[in-house]
Enzyme design. Structure first.
Site, PDB file in Angstrom:
ATOM      1  N   SER A 106      -3.887  51.238   6.369  1.00 43.37           N
ATOM      2  CA  SER A 106      -4.513  49.917   6.480  1.00 43.37           C
ATOM      3  C   SER A 106      -3.905  48.980   5.454  1.00 43.37           C
ATOM      4  O   SER A 106      -3.573  49.404   4.328  1.00 43.37           O
ATOM      5  CB  SER A 106      -6.022  50.019   6.244  1.00 43.37           C
ATOM      6  OG  SER A 106      -6.608  48.723   6.149  1.00 43.37           O
ATOM      7  N   TYR A 131     -13.142  53.709   2.187  1.00 38.75           N
ATOM      8  CA  TYR A 131     -12.173  53.567   3.271  1.00 38.75           C
ATOM      9  C   TYR A 131     -10.777  53.282   2.717  1.00 38.75           C
ATOM     10  O   TYR A 131      -9.801  53.947   3.101  1.00 38.75           O
ATOM     11  CB  TYR A 131     -12.602  52.441   4.207  1.00 38.75           C
ATOM     12  CG  TYR A 131     -11.627  52.151   5.315  1.00 38.75           C
ATOM     13  CD1 TYR A 131     -11.541  52.988   6.424  1.00 38.75           C
ATOM     14  CD2 TYR A 131     -10.783  51.041   5.263  1.00 38.75           C
ATOM     15  CE1 TYR A 131     -10.643  52.730   7.447  1.00 38.75           C
ATOM     16  CE2 TYR A 131      -9.882  50.773   6.285  1.00 38.75           C
ATOM     17  CZ  TYR A 131      -9.815  51.616   7.370  1.00 38.75           C
ATOM     18  OH  TYR A 131      -8.918  51.355   8.381  1.00 38.75           O
TER      19      TYR A 131
END
Length: 312
Positions: A187, A200
């Site tokens: 990400s 995350y």
């Protein structure tokens, strides 16, 4: 010219050459079709099959379709059988390629021996480790996460353990054949320590370091191992935000990212994400970490999610 003057001239020259080299490397990423051309037979030359995790929708589904269009047979892996069977049917009709469905829940323990048994006879040329979970749709501080103990386990199993285990299953075959490509999805927010998405973002940092180290170990064996770090893609994880210059459809993102497959051990997958990554790393961390900034990020996401829910 005295020695001190010579030293500073040499130092200045070295700095100019260094940054010129950095600029040249950066500029190459803006022209992937020219600088990193991919032949029509590139993916099929790696092997007959591509394995895609988290393939029932979003980015995973788009990778499955794109690789089938490149001539590969596809293994779809996810926990949603009905969705995968529909995707398998669509791929088969559109491309004529074989599609195998493996139903599994990567959040659970002890699922990999069965997966290994189902894959062991296949000539796997490409692995896309796409499956991942976002602990909370609305960003929040670590201790504010619901069911925190279970959330930690789920994120580790889904975002970290699955990627490592799938590489452990598939990489030996690639090593033996001396070819293959592994794409691990990270990400863009993992580019810096990112509060409110702490768990995350940290899991995606593992994805990046693991992938880059693995590439250093196996590049000489003819294997490409690349981490791809997108920013906003319009998927369920992002509440299907409207697409624009910085929020791409899964199909557009995947089409772009595959053009960078020969561009090194890490890419952002598109030119606009390359620019976003550079901008994110120029923001002073003190500004990003200020409490008003954290609250504004949380409020912005809340507003966007609420607007999207109202539109359904």
């Amino acid at each position: 010219m005295d020695s001190m003057e010579l030293f500073f001239i040499s130092l200045g020259t070295a700095v100019v050459v260094y940054f010129a080299g950095k600029l040249l490397l950066f500029s190459r990423m803006l022209f992937p079709k020219i600088c990193f051309p991919v032949s029509k037979s590139f993916f099929t030359s790696m092997g007959e099959w591509a394995v895609v995790t988290g393939a029932s929708e979003g980015i995973g589904r788009a990778y499955a379709f794109a690789l089938a269009e490149q001539g590969m047979n596809i293994v779809l892996m996810s926990r949603t059988k009905v969705k995968m069977e529909q995707v398998a049917k669509e791929i088969s009709i559109a491309t004529g390629k074989k599609v195998k469905v493996i139903v599994t829940d990567f959040i659970k323990e002890n699922v990999f021996s069965d997966i290994e048994n189902q894959l062991k006879e296949l000539n796997i040329g490409v692995l896309v480790n796409n499956v991942g979970m976002l602990p909370n749709m609305i960003p929040c501080k670590f201790l504010e996460s619901a069911d925190l103990d279970q959330t930690i386990i789920k994120v580790i199993n889904c975002n970290i353990k699955t990627m490592a285990k799938m590489c452990k299953i598939i990489l030996p075959g690639m090593k033996n054949r001396g070819k293959g490509a592994i794409v691990n999805i990270s990400s863009g927010i993992a580019s810096i320590p990112f509060p409110m998405y702490t768990l995350y973002a940290a899991s995606k940092v593992f994805v990046e370091r693991f992938s880059q180290s693995l590439q250093a170990e196996y590049k000489s064996k003819g294997i490409i191992i690349q981490v791809v770090a997108p920013f906003g893609v319009s998927t369920r994880m992002t509440a299907y935000q409207e697409t624009n210059m910085v929020t791409l459809t899964p199909e557009d993102f995947v089409k772009s990212s595959l053009q960078f497959i020969r561009a090194g051990d890490k890419t952002y997958g598109s030119i606009c994400y390359i620019v976003l990554g550079w901008l994110l790393q120029t923001i002073p961390l003190k500004l990003l970490y200020a409490e008003p900034m954290l609250c504004s990020i949380q409020d912005y996401v809340k507003k966007k999610v609420a607007q999207k829910k109202c539109s359904f």
